[in-house]
Design an enzyme around this catalytic site. Structure first.
Site, PDB file in Angstrom:
ATOM      1  CG  HIS A  10      -1.922  -1.075   1.260  1.00 57.16           C
ATOM      2  ND1 HIS A  10      -2.600  -1.422   2.417  1.00 57.16           N
ATOM      3  CD2 HIS A  10      -2.368  -1.922   0.312  1.00 57.16           C
ATOM      4  CE1 HIS A  10      -3.414  -2.441   2.162  1.00 57.16           C
ATOM      5  NE2 HIS A  10      -3.283  -2.753   0.885  1.00 57.16           N
ATOM      6  CG  HIS A  13      -7.273  -3.288   2.793  1.00 57.49           C
ATOM      7  ND1 HIS A  13      -6.238  -4.152   2.542  1.00 57.49           N
ATOM      8  CD2 HIS A  13      -7.711  -3.592   4.043  1.00 57.49           C
ATOM      9  CE1 HIS A  13      -6.058  -4.940   3.583  1.00 57.49           C
ATOM     10  NE2 HIS A  13      -6.937  -4.615   4.512  1.00 57.49           N
TER      11      HIS A  13
END
Length: 672
Positions: A611, A651
């Site tokens: 990420h 997320h």
């Protein structure tokens, strides 16, 4: 060619063991393998090939010795591929923008992608096979610089080289963070368009919430296994399908109950307007980007459908890397006028350069790694750094490549005593080969079984200052609060039905084990990205500076303690083999480690959870403004996870898609 590492590995195993088994067994395995192979071949041959372009002369002109010639477009979008795996996704936004902008037949759109289509790449389509994409031709295969605060190790960063970016490679988690994360962005950007109340309407556009609406892009299929999820809070008519896997590992059910018993309240759905409200709230039963056939939903499959690709005003170029954005500097303010791109053969020979002109805008969507690299190669970045690489400075922009942040994670591995994990995905004997063959057949014929799983089927979100999990009598609760708000979590645990050493490197083949992935959602460490050279084919220098701050270590220690507690709380005690404490590949001994010893383990083992964000961030002192225009330029924007000023407490794929939806609306309104 049919791309399936799983099937190829299975055939190699069958060849190895065939001499050890009876003739009848060989015949039965051979027959089963033939069925699987025939099914794969038929599906490949009958699959529609996407209408993509590799003959660049159809969309651009070759650069010759006398200068450049151009073919002309209104918008050029750079990088429909490669925010993690798992995990932001390099260019996940590109497919969204290409689809949405080309809805206007008067706008000519060119999308240029460094990889190819993922629609017929079996490890991408098959949920449980995503790790097979790592270290493969579909992966950029990146490594960070040695991490000074994490064992001085280089860390592997898988990044998808496919249309749809890391949405074609990640673990398909349909979750987007806490509402206060976006309120924090709005404050940083100085624009309430990014606040949750306003930004959430763009989230609705692709997958995550609210009611039925003509503009909703989400398709939610109600599942009788999860009656607590209200289908009226789901969209119904858009391209991005979300739902639950047809397979749920029993250990994930036990994890949910054990988490509740350990003190984390149950919440059946983390994808509603309520977000992650409640300091102690956890979120379980993970929604995934998956369709009714148990196939991955990427932004390519959702947005670049056959109907979209036949639009006469849209062209999608694949296997081409943009080497730089072109500028007109005659007016004093650099204006983006087009791009230069080329391809590279299998023998590393760079092909001819091509150029295409953009009459309105160039939008860079290469992700947190390649977007800042492209800007710097184009002359936009820290002037001293550019001059060091003999790159003419178009604009001195010191923030390009700065503010690199990522979610660090640590795996915790335990022996599993029910014998039901996915360890047979790496077959090593006759029995595991049979199990994998069974699962291949089930998935290919009916879309069921473990291969329909995204491996990590349940999760928990919580806070490191939770007084129930971390009582004052046992913990010093003076941690720095790095969260975006009081209702936002800073820790996540993902329960996985198999275990690995690192990413896709398996444990010993005979070891039945599961793992929990502990993720620090709100790190305070920041790094940077710089060029290695002026060669666009050289990977940049990536330094996320993992665990630079004491805060990050302290919070991860608490996350590991919480995971260990859950693993040894009923009913996880029926799954966890507590007698395996001395196995060198397992972590049953962690309870005996001091915080200092555990910190050393975390520094040694920390990995990306795919990420990275922030290298072209918006806000005061950042690279882009609140409408994602590159400051100090005209006709140039960036849209991907690199513009995020802070990490979401979850997320980021969903936020990337929503940002692309938001930008498409802004652009279409401007040029209406």
């Amino acid at each position: 060619m049919i791309h399936t590492d799983v099937f190829a590995k299975l055939l190699r195993v069958l060849e190895t063991i065939q001499a050890r088994v009876s003739t009848s067994t060989r015949l039965s395995l051979g027959a089963a393998a033939s069925v699987v192979a025939l099914t794969l071949v038929l599906r490949y041959l009958t699959a529609k090939q996407p209408k993509l372009i590799t003959d660049y002369a159809k969309v651009a002109r070759k650069v010759n010795e006398d200068g450049a010639e151009f073919d002309e477009w209104d918008f050029i979008i750079v990088g429909g591929a490669t925010f993690l795996i798992p995990q932001t996704r390099l260019g996940t936004a590109g497919c969204v923008l290409a689809s949405r902008l080309s809805e206007d037949p008067n706008l000519r759109v060119l999308l240029i992608e460094a990889g190819g289509s993922s629609k017929n790449v079996m490890p991408s389509k098959t949920p449980a096979a995503f790790a097979k994409l790592m270290r493969s031709p579909w992966d950029y295969y990146l490594y960070t610089e040695p991490q000074q605060h994490a064992g001085n190790k280089k860390k592997f960063w898988p990044r998808a080289k496919l249309l749809g970016g890391c949405s074609a490679m990640n673990a398909m988690i349909a979750q987007y963070g806490a509402p206060s994360d976006f309120d924090e962005w709005a404050e940083i950007a100085g624009d309430q368009s990014w606040s949750w109340n306003n930004f959430s309407k763009h989230v609705v556009h692709f997958s995550l919430l609210l009611t039925f609406d003509n503009s909703v892009a989400q398709k939610y299929t109600p599942d009788p296994r999860f009656p607590h999820v209200d289908p009226l809070l789901r969209g119904a008519d858009g391209p991005v399908e979300i739902g639950y896997s047809t397979h749920i590992w029993p250990g994930c059910k036990a994890f949910i109950e054990a988490s509740i018993n350990a003190g984390i309240p149950f919440s059946p759905d983390f994808c509603t307007t309520k977000g992650t409200k409640g300091t102690n709230k956890a979120r379980f039963y993970r929604l995934t980007y998956i369709d009714s056939k148990s196939t991955r939903v990427s932004t390519e499959s959702a947005y670049l459908t056959d109907d979209v690709l036949i639009r006469p005003n849209l062209k999608v170029v694949t296997h081409a890397r943009v080497s730089k954005v072109l500028f007109d500097t005659s007016s004093g303010t650099p204006r983006a006028t087009g791009v230069e791109f080329a391809s590279k053969s299998h023998v590393n020979k760079v092909g001819p350069k091509f150029r295409a002109r953009a009459t309105k805008e160039v939008i860079v969507s290469g992700g947190s790694i390649h977007s800042p690299q492209i800007l710097m190669l184009s002359g936009i970045g820290p002037a001293t750094h550019l001059l060091h690489h003999n790159i003419p400075v178009v604009l001195d922009a010191p923030s390009v490549g700065a503010n690199l942040m990522d979610h660090p994670s640590v795996n915790l591995r335990f022996r599993e005593k029910t014998g039901t994990t996915f360890h047979h995905f790496t077959p090593h004997n006759l029995n595991t080969a049979r199990l994998l063959m069974r699962d291949l057949l089930r998935y290919q014929l009916w879309g069921t079984g473990p291969l329909a799983s995204n491996v990590g089927e349940s999760v928990a979100f919580f806070r490191s200052d939770d007084q129930v999990l971390f009582p004052s009598a046992e913990y010093n609760n003076d941690l720095e609060d790095a969260n975006s708000g009081p209702d936002a979590p800073d820790l996540e645990i993902i329960m996985c039905a198999s275990a690995v050493h690192s990413h896709n490197i398996p444990l010993s083949p005979k070891l039945q084990a599961y793992q929990m992935i502990i993720i620090l959602l709100r790190p305070t460490s920041k790094g940077s990205l710089l060029l290695k050279s002026a060669d666009p084919w050289d990977d940049p220098l990536m330094d996320p500076s993992y665990l630079e701050t004491k805060h990050d270590i302290d919070v991860l220690i608490r996350g590991v303690r919480a995971a260990f507690k859950i693993a040894h709380t009923a009913p996880m005690t029926s799954v966890t083999d507590v007698n395996a404490s001395h196995h060198p590949e397992l972590d049953h001994h962690f309870s005996s480690l001091s915080d200092a010893e555990l910190a050393d383990v975390i520094r040694d083992r920390v990995e990306t959870v795919y990420h990275p964000i922030g290298t072209c961030s918006m806000g005061a002192g950042g690279v882009v403004d609140s409408e994602l225009r590159v400051k100090g330029t005209q006709g140039l924007r960036v849209c991907d996870a690199s513009v995020f000023p802070k990490l979401v407490s979850g997320h980021p794929a969903g936020a990337v898609i929503a940002a692309a939806e938001m930008l498409a609306d802004i652009i279409k309104a401007h040029y209406a």
